[in-house]
Design a protein around this motif. Structure first.
Motif, PDB file in Angstrom:
ATOM      1  N   MET A   2       0.845  -1.170   0.000  1.00 17.74           N
ATOM      2  CA  MET A   2       0.000   0.000   0.000  1.00 17.74           C
ATOM      3  C   MET A   2       0.893   1.236   0.000  1.00 17.74           C
ATOM      4  SD  MET A   2      -1.578   0.256   3.795  1.00 17.74           S
ATOM      5  CE  MET A   2      -1.469  -1.475   4.015  1.00 17.74           C
ATOM      6  N   PHE A   3       0.376   2.308  -0.572  1.00 20.59           N
ATOM      7  CA  PHE A   3       1.175   3.525  -0.689  1.00 20.59           C
ATOM      8  C   PHE A   3       0.271   4.733  -0.846  1.00 20.59           C
ATOM      9  CE2 PHE A   3       0.576   1.868  -4.953  1.00 20.59           C
ATOM     10  CZ  PHE A   3       0.166   2.984  -5.650  1.00 20.59           C
ATOM     11  N   THR A   4       0.883   5.888  -0.680  1.00 18.40           N
ATOM     12  CA  THR A   4       0.224   7.157  -0.978  1.00 18.40           C
ATOM     13  C   THR A   4       1.292   8.151  -1.407  1.00 18.40           C
ATOM     14  OG1 THR A   4      -1.355   8.822  -0.188  1.00 18.40           O
ATOM     15  CG2 THR A   4       0.322   8.116   1.378  1.00 18.40           C
ATOM     16  N   LEU A   5       0.888   9.123  -2.179  1.00 20.59           N
ATOM     17  CA  LEU A   5       1.779  10.207  -2.591  1.00 20.59           C
ATOM     18  C   LEU A   5       1.384  11.469  -1.840  1.00 20.59           C
ATOM     19  CD1 LEU A   5       2.056   9.767  -6.446  1.00 20.59           C
ATOM     20  CD2 LEU A   5       3.953   9.890  -4.862  1.00 20.59           C
ATOM     21  N   VAL A   6       2.383  12.177  -1.357  1.00 27.06           N
ATOM     22  CA  VAL A   6       2.152  13.412  -0.615  1.00 27.06           C
ATOM     23  C   VAL A   6       3.018  14.501  -1.255  1.00 27.06           C
ATOM     24  CG1 VAL A   6       2.425  14.515   1.650  1.00 27.06           C
ATOM     25  CG2 VAL A   6       1.752  12.118   1.515  1.00 27.06           C
ATOM     26  N   PRO A   7       2.470  15.702  -1.470  1.00 18.70           N
ATOM     27  CA  PRO A   7       3.325  16.783  -1.976  1.00 18.70           C
ATOM     28  C   PRO A   7       4.496  17.011  -1.018  1.00 18.70           C
ATOM     29  CG  PRO A   7       1.018  17.426  -2.062  1.00 18.70           C
ATOM     30  CD  PRO A   7       1.083  16.134  -1.301  1.00 18.70           C
ATOM     31  N   VAL A   8       5.665  17.223  -1.574  1.00 20.48           N
ATOM     32  CA  VAL A   8       6.869  17.339  -0.759  1.00 20.48           C
ATOM     33  C   VAL A   8       6.743  18.441   0.294  1.00 20.48           C
ATOM     34  CG1 VAL A   8       8.176  18.889  -2.278  1.00 20.48           C
ATOM     35  CG2 VAL A   8       9.386  17.205  -0.878  1.00 20.48           C
ATOM     36  N   ASN A   9       6.021  19.513  -0.005  1.00 20.55           N
ATOM     37  CA  ASN A   9       5.860  20.614   0.940  1.00 20.55           C
ATOM     38  C   ASN A   9       5.017  20.240   2.157  1.00 20.55           C
ATOM     39  OD1 ASN A   9       7.315  22.126  -0.864  1.00 20.55           O
ATOM     40  ND2 ASN A   9       5.541  23.167  -1.718  1.00 20.55           N
ATOM     41  N   GLU A  66       1.217   8.263   9.894  1.00 22.93           N
ATOM     42  CA  GLU A  66      -0.093   8.917  10.027  1.00 22.93           C
ATOM     43  C   GLU A  66      -0.643   9.306   8.657  1.00 22.93           C
ATOM     44  OE1 GLU A  66      -1.885  13.085  11.735  1.00 22.93           O
ATOM     45  OE2 GLU A  66      -0.142  12.224  12.754  1.00 22.93           O
ATOM     46  N   SER A  67       0.211   9.836   7.797  1.00 18.98           N
ATOM     47  CA  SER A  67      -0.233  10.214   6.449  1.00 18.98           C
ATOM     48  C   SER A  67      -0.731   8.994   5.686  1.00 18.98           C
ATOM     49  CB  SER A  67       0.911  10.869   5.669  1.00 18.98           C
ATOM     50  OG  SER A  67       1.299  12.075   6.269  1.00 18.98           O
ATOM     51  N   LEU A  68      -0.009   7.887   5.795  1.00 25.92           N
ATOM     52  CA  LEU A  68      -0.424   6.668   5.113  1.00 25.92           C
ATOM     53  C   LEU A  68      -1.722   6.119   5.707  1.00 25.92           C
ATOM     54  CD1 LEU A  68       0.258   4.588   2.940  1.00 25.92           C
ATOM     55  CD2 LEU A  68       1.600   3.364   4.657  1.00 25.92           C
ATOM     56  N   SER A  69      -1.866   6.219   7.014  1.00 25.80           N
ATOM     57  CA  SER A  69      -3.064   5.676   7.667  1.00 25.80           C
ATOM     58  C   SER A  69      -4.330   6.446   7.311  1.00 25.80           C
ATOM     59  CB  SER A  69      -2.878   5.640   9.187  1.00 25.80           C
ATOM     60  OG  SER A  69      -2.879   6.949   9.716  1.00 25.80           O
ATOM     61  N   VAL A 102       6.917   1.290   7.653  1.00 27.23           N
ATOM     62  CA  VAL A 102       6.548   2.410   6.785  1.00 27.23           C
ATOM     63  C   VAL A 102       7.836   3.113   6.342  1.00 27.23           C
ATOM     64  CG1 VAL A 102       5.340   4.619   6.629  1.00 27.23           C
ATOM     65  CG2 VAL A 102       4.295   2.713   7.865  1.00 27.23           C
ATOM     66  N   GLU A 103       7.988   3.220   5.031  1.00 29.91           N
ATOM     67  CA  GLU A 103       9.142   3.899   4.460  1.00 29.91           C
ATOM     68  C   GLU A 103       8.662   4.968   3.492  1.00 29.91           C
ATOM     69  OE1 GLU A 103      12.181   1.363   2.948  1.00 29.91           O
ATOM     70  OE2 GLU A 103      12.347   0.270   4.842  1.00 29.91           O
ATOM     71  N   TYR A 104       9.583   5.793   3.031  1.00 32.56           N
ATOM     72  CA  TYR A 104       9.230   6.855   2.094  1.00 32.56           C
ATOM     73  C   TYR A 104      10.411   7.155   1.193  1.00 32.56           C
ATOM     74  CZ  TYR A 104      11.652   9.552   5.677  1.00 32.56           C
ATOM     75  OH  TYR A 104      12.580   9.996   6.590  1.00 32.56           O
ATOM     76  N   LYS A 105      10.093   7.702   0.055  1.00 33.49           N
ATOM     77  CA  LYS A 105      11.124   8.068  -0.922  1.00 33.49           C
ATOM     78  C   LYS A 105      10.640   9.299  -1.673  1.00 33.49           C
ATOM     79  CE  LYS A 105      14.427   7.071  -4.020  1.00 33.49           C
ATOM     80  NZ  LYS A 105      15.644   6.618  -4.213  1.00 33.49           N
ATOM     81  N   GLU A 106      11.493  10.294  -1.764  1.00 35.35           N
ATOM     82  CA  GLU A 106      11.132  11.501  -2.504  1.00 35.35           C
ATOM     83  C   GLU A 106      11.198  11.213  -4.003  1.00 35.35           C
ATOM     84  OE1 GLU A 106      12.260  16.229  -2.975  1.00 35.35           O
ATOM     85  OE2 GLU A 106      13.186  15.062  -1.376  1.00 35.35           O
ATOM     86  N   ILE A 107      10.216  11.755  -4.709  1.00 34.36           N
ATOM     87  CA  ILE A 107      10.157  11.669  -6.166  1.00 34.36           C
ATOM     88  C   ILE A 107      10.335  13.105  -6.678  1.00 34.36           C
ATOM     89  CG2 ILE A 107       8.825  10.853  -8.145  1.00 34.36           C
ATOM     90  CD1 ILE A 107       9.370   8.636  -6.080  1.00 34.36           C
TER      91      ILE A 107
END
Length: 150
Positions: free
Chosen positions: A1-8, A17-20, A31-36
């Motif tokens: 599962m994943f979600t995209l969040v604006p970098v700002n 919390e953002s993913l939940s 839970v991990e993250y990677k900047e695109i």
């Protein structure tokens, strides 16, 4: 599962919390993250178990800017799931994954995404990260300007 969040709007402390807010992460899920950077977003995702791998959508988002066309459509179909991302120029329009046990379902989700964005397949090149069976390539050639596979 994943979600995209604006970098700002992203903060490492609130990644879980953002993913939940969009999905339920399991107790043992990491839970991990990677900047695109190409799209000014951060992909937040879960990894299950010790040998888990990041979701296929991460690879798609990393490779999507390399597509040469203005309308960029990059897909992957493996393990009964189709992952796709669509961009116009430098604007990411959609990135999602769907359960797709057969190629007819893969096509359904591709065309649904294209229609929701009002994009014309006849002027779009569709790219796949993995090889497709010749009959699947031919099925897509009926609708798209070009079909690219490795």
């Amino acid at each position: 599962m994943f979600t995209l969040v604006p970098v700002n709007f992203f903060s490492p402390e609130t990644a879980r919390e953002s993913l939940s807010q969009v999905a339920v992460a399991g107790e043992g899920d990491k839970v991990e993250y990677k900047e695109i950077p190409a799209y000014g977003a951060v992909l937040i995702y879960t990894i299950s178990g010790s040998a888990g791998a990041p979701p296929e959508i991460l690879h798609i988002l990393e490779e999507l800017p390399a597509c040469s066309e203005y309308n960029k459509l990059l897909c992957s179909w493996k393990d009964g799931e189709v992952s796709l991302a669509i961009a116009q120029g430098k604007s990411l329009l959609i990135a999602n994954s769907y359960k797709a046990p057969d190629f007819v379902t893969v096509q359904y989700f591709i065309f649904l995404a294209m229609k929701s964005l009002q994009l014309n397949p006849e002027v779009t090149t569709i790219c796949f990260r993995h090889p497709l069976a010749p009959e699947h390539q031919m099925a897509l050639y009926r609708y798209f300007k070009a079909v690219e596979t490795p």
